[in-house]
Design a protein around this motif. Structure first.
Motif, PDB file in Angstrom:
ATOM      1  N   SER A 260       9.322  12.697  -7.623  1.00  0.00           N
ATOM      2  CA  SER A 260       8.153  11.898  -7.997  1.00  0.00           C
ATOM      3  C   SER A 260       8.230  10.491  -7.410  1.00  0.00           C
ATOM      4  O   SER A 260       7.201   9.837  -7.208  1.00  0.00           O
ATOM      5  N   ALA A 261       9.436  10.023  -7.106  1.00  0.00           N
ATOM      6  CA  ALA A 261       9.600   8.665  -6.581  1.00  0.00           C
ATOM      7  C   ALA A 261       8.914   8.512  -5.222  1.00  0.00           C
ATOM      8  O   ALA A 261       8.289   7.485  -4.949  1.00  0.00           O
ATOM      9  N   ILE A 262       9.032   9.530  -4.379  1.00  0.00           N
ATOM     10  CA  ILE A 262       8.421   9.401  -3.054  1.00  0.00           C
ATOM     11  C   ILE A 262       6.900   9.478  -3.144  1.00  0.00           C
ATOM     12  O   ILE A 262       6.180   8.863  -2.349  1.00  0.00           O
ATOM     13  N   VAL A 263       6.384  10.195  -4.136  1.00  0.00           N
ATOM     14  CA  VAL A 263       4.933  10.217  -4.356  1.00  0.00           C
ATOM     15  C   VAL A 263       4.456   8.828  -4.749  1.00  0.00           C
ATOM     16  O   VAL A 263       3.443   8.335  -4.251  1.00  0.00           O
ATOM     17  N   ASP A 264       5.181   8.175  -5.657  1.00  0.00           N
ATOM     18  CA  ASP A 264       4.824   6.806  -6.070  1.00  0.00           C
ATOM     19  C   ASP A 264       4.888   5.843  -4.888  1.00  0.00           C
ATOM     20  O   ASP A 264       4.024   4.977  -4.729  1.00  0.00           O
ATOM     21  N   SER A 265       5.908   6.003  -4.053  1.00  0.00           N
ATOM     22  CA  SER A 265       6.047   5.146  -2.883  1.00  0.00           C
ATOM     23  C   SER A 265       4.891   5.357  -1.900  1.00  0.00           C
ATOM     24  O   SER A 265       4.342   4.407  -1.346  1.00  0.00           O
ATOM     25  N   PHE A 266       4.512   6.604  -1.710  1.00  0.00           N
ATOM     26  CA  PHE A 266       3.397   6.932  -0.819  1.00  0.00           C
ATOM     27  C   PHE A 266       2.102   6.329  -1.338  1.00  0.00           C
ATOM     28  O   PHE A 266       1.327   5.721  -0.586  1.00  0.00           O
ATOM     29  N   LYS A 267       1.845   6.471  -2.639  1.00  0.00           N
ATOM     30  CA  LYS A 267       0.636   5.902  -3.231  1.00  0.00           C
ATOM     31  C   LYS A 267       0.604   4.385  -3.061  1.00  0.00           C
ATOM     32  O   LYS A 267      -0.446   3.796  -2.782  1.00  0.00           O
ATOM     33  N   SER A 268       1.750   3.754  -3.228  1.00  0.00           N
ATOM     34  CA  SER A 268       1.825   2.302  -3.092  1.00  0.00           C
ATOM     35  C   SER A 268       1.493   1.862  -1.667  1.00  0.00           C
ATOM     36  O   SER A 268       0.744   0.900  -1.450  1.00  0.00           O
ATOM     37  N   VAL A 269       2.031   2.570  -0.681  1.00  0.00           N
ATOM     38  CA  VAL A 269       1.769   2.228   0.717  1.00  0.00           C
ATOM     39  C   VAL A 269       0.294   2.430   1.057  1.00  0.00           C
ATOM     40  O   VAL A 269      -0.323   1.600   1.734  1.00  0.00           O
ATOM     41  N   VAL A 270      -0.285   3.523   0.571  1.00  0.00           N
ATOM     42  CA  VAL A 270      -1.699   3.782   0.835  1.00  0.00           C
ATOM     43  C   VAL A 270      -2.565   2.692   0.210  1.00  0.00           C
ATOM     44  O   VAL A 270      -3.511   2.185   0.831  1.00  0.00           O
ATOM     45  N   GLU A 271      -2.243   2.305  -1.027  1.00  0.00           N
ATOM     46  CA  GLU A 271      -3.002   1.248  -1.709  1.00  0.00           C
ATOM     47  C   GLU A 271      -2.929  -0.067  -0.940  1.00  0.00           C
ATOM     48  O   GLU A 271      -3.939  -0.755  -0.761  1.00  0.00           O
ATOM     49  N   LEU A 327       8.163   4.659   4.813  1.00  0.00           N
ATOM     50  CA  LEU A 327       7.621   4.199   3.531  1.00  0.00           C
ATOM     51  C   LEU A 327       8.333   2.937   3.055  1.00  0.00           C
ATOM     52  O   LEU A 327       7.702   2.016   2.521  1.00  0.00           O
ATOM     53  N   GLN A 328       9.617   2.882   3.269  1.00  0.00           N
ATOM     54  CA  GLN A 328      10.398   1.750   2.768  1.00  0.00           C
ATOM     55  C   GLN A 328      10.360   0.538   3.692  1.00  0.00           C
ATOM     56  O   GLN A 328      10.282  -0.607   3.227  1.00  0.00           O
ATOM     57  N   ASN A 329      10.409   0.778   5.008  1.00  0.00           N
ATOM     58  CA  ASN A 329      10.601  -0.338   5.944  1.00  0.00           C
ATOM     59  C   ASN A 329       9.496  -0.533   6.976  1.00  0.00           C
ATOM     60  O   ASN A 329       9.359  -1.628   7.520  1.00  0.00           O
ATOM     61  N   HIS A 330       8.719   0.514   7.264  1.00  0.00           N
ATOM     62  CA  HIS A 330       7.726   0.402   8.326  1.00  0.00           C
ATOM     63  C   HIS A 330       6.382   1.037   7.929  1.00  0.00           C
ATOM     64  O   HIS A 330       5.914   1.987   8.561  1.00  0.00           O
ATOM     65  N   PRO A 331       5.739   0.517   6.875  1.00  0.00           N
ATOM     66  CA  PRO A 331       4.466   1.107   6.431  1.00  0.00           C
ATOM     67  C   PRO A 331       3.362   1.016   7.478  1.00  0.00           C
ATOM     68  O   PRO A 331       2.407   1.791   7.446  1.00  0.00           O
ATOM     69  N   GLU A 332       3.510   0.079   8.426  1.00  0.00           N
ATOM     70  CA  GLU A 332       2.485  -0.056   9.467  1.00  0.00           C
ATOM     71  C   GLU A 332       2.394   1.186  10.348  1.00  0.00           C
ATOM     72  O   GLU A 332       1.366   1.420  11.006  1.00  0.00           O
TER      73      GLU A 332
END
Length: 438
Positions: A260-271, A327-332
């Motif tokens: 579930s942590a990676i889902v939360d991280s993905f949602k955060s990056v998309v937001e 997700l952690q270092n290069h969301p661009e």
């Protein structure tokens, strides 16, 4: 004068009919004039269309007695063999297809329930029920003190109006009808000495209110979607068809079931980095174990999770970088991935090789030469992970446009033999993976 006479004849032919035959000439005017329309798209040669036809006729007769006013309800039908352009414009690719319209606007969800007079009639009655929860404000009660019936963490659109006849309330009701599946709508009527307003409120807390930035129906629709519809949604076999009907490419994170942590991280990056693309891309998450077939189509397995991919409904493209690191270092990198889709770069590089200045291009998945009976199906496991060839090739074809519930679990006739073949392949696949429910 001739035009007026034709329109008069058309209106007379529609008025009083239990089931209206729709065509290019009348479809816009008939549907736009009705609060709710239920339309059966059929083909006379299709056995399932033939079976449904008398049911729709009976539904029309039955509900005409309950809702005689065409401005409330239209039950219609379209002969797709005669009205080919009309069927294509409404994205009909199987017969029969039952679509829903509100004030002429096609809704995202088709009717996929039981094909009986009782079930369809009850569905229509439910859809015609009042959408807006109405609250009458007393003269002595301050506007902000009116209790709003929202549970904790439940969001809703709340409108404050002078009366039920005000222009703002009528507009609010129309939008509430169109978007009833996406949000809860509440109206407070009876305000005086202050301007009408519309807000989004979460739970009973007045302090959580966000005001509609500007008046207008289009502005209100956008406001509802931004506040009530999650930017990132979970895709399942049950809602896959509804999501494909929205017509937007899928940007999907396939994740391990217990992560579930990676889902939360993905949602955060998309937001934070991709929210401005919500009108052009559907951001989704899906359990990798459930969607093992799309992964196989991409040359991946559950051991490769997490995987990010784009399905454009023509081809699928794999994100070329490490997902966790990005997700952690290069969301661009995700922004670049979407930009490459919209510019046509992903498709171009698959056909003509990497652009000269490209540092990393999407992973290519070699599709083996077509064999009899394998057209548009998943590549064979022993060839799915081959290295990119030096010559131009094509990316894997879309999977999600074919894996849709009504094409798998509901009797229908496909619009082409190609679709029919795909349906059989999907059915066999789901039988093997325990997702086919006969």
């Amino acid at each position: 004068m001739l035009k007026q006479i034709c329109l008069l004849i058309l209106s007379l032919s529609v008025g009083g009919a239990s089931v209206v035959q729709l065509n290019d000439a009348n479809v816009k005017s008939v549907l736009a004039a009705s609060k709710f329309s239920f339309v059966n798209f059929y083909a006379d040669w299709c056995h399932f269309s033939q079976a449904l036809s008398p049911i729709i006729e009976e539904v029309g007769k039955k509900l005409k007695q309950e809702f005689p006013d065409d401005s409330q309800l239209i039950v219609g039908k379209v002969d797709c063999d005669r009205e080919v352009n009309l069927a294509q414009s409404f994205k009909v690719n199987k017969y029969p297809t039952m679509k829903v319209f509100r004030f002429g606007q096609m809704q995202k969800r088709e009717y996929r329930g039981q094909r009986s007079v009782e079930a369809i009639s009850e569905f229509i009655r439910t859809q015609l029920a009042e959408t807006v929860i109405r609250i009458e404000k007393s003269e002595s009660e301050p506007t902000d003190a009116v209790p709003i019936p929202l549970e904790k963490d439940q969001g809703g659109i709340v409108g404050f109006f002078t009366s039920n006849n005000s222009t703002g309330f009528v507009e609010f009701s129309r939008v509430a009808s169109m978007l009833r599946d996406d949000c809860k709508f509440i109206s407070v009527v009876g305000i005086k000495g202050e301007p009408e307003k519309i807000v989004f409120q979460k739970g009973p807390d007045v302090g959580s209110r966000i005001s509609l930035p500007k008046p207008g129906e289009d502005s209100l629709k956008e406001f509802v979607m931004s506040q009530c519809v999650p930017l990132v949604r979970e895709i399942t076999f049950q809602n896959a068809e509804e999501l494909t009907e929205e017509g937007l490419p899928f940007f999907i994170l396939f994740y391990p079931n217990d992560d579930s942590a990676i889902v939360d991280s993905f949602k955060s990056v998309v937001e934070r980095h991709l929210s401005h693309h919500r009108r052009s891309v559907n951001f989704l998450t899906g359990q990798g174990a459930v969607f093992s077939h799309p992964l196989h189509h991409l040359g991946k397995t559950v051991s490769d999770l997490p995987v990010v991919a784009i399905d454009s409904f023509k081809h699928m493209y794999v994100f070329p970088h490490d997902v966790r690191d990005s997700l952690q270092n290069h969301p661009e990198r995700f922004s670049d991935f979407v930009a490459d889709l919209q510019s046509g770069k992903l498709h171009r590089e698959f056909h003509h090789g990497p652009d000269p200045t490209t540092a990393a291009s999407p992973q290519h998945v070699e599709v083996p030469p077509e064999q009899p009976g394998e057209k548009d199906h998943a590549p064979r496991t022993d060839q799915a992970k081959q290295q990119p060839p030096s010559h131009a090739t094509s990316p894997p074809k879309s999977v999600f446009k074919n894996l849709s519930p009504s094409r798998i679990g509901t009797p229908f006739c496909a619009t082409s033999y190609k679709h029919f073949f795909l349906n059989k392949q999907c059915r066999r696949l789901l039988e093997r993976t325990a997702y086919w429910d006969s």
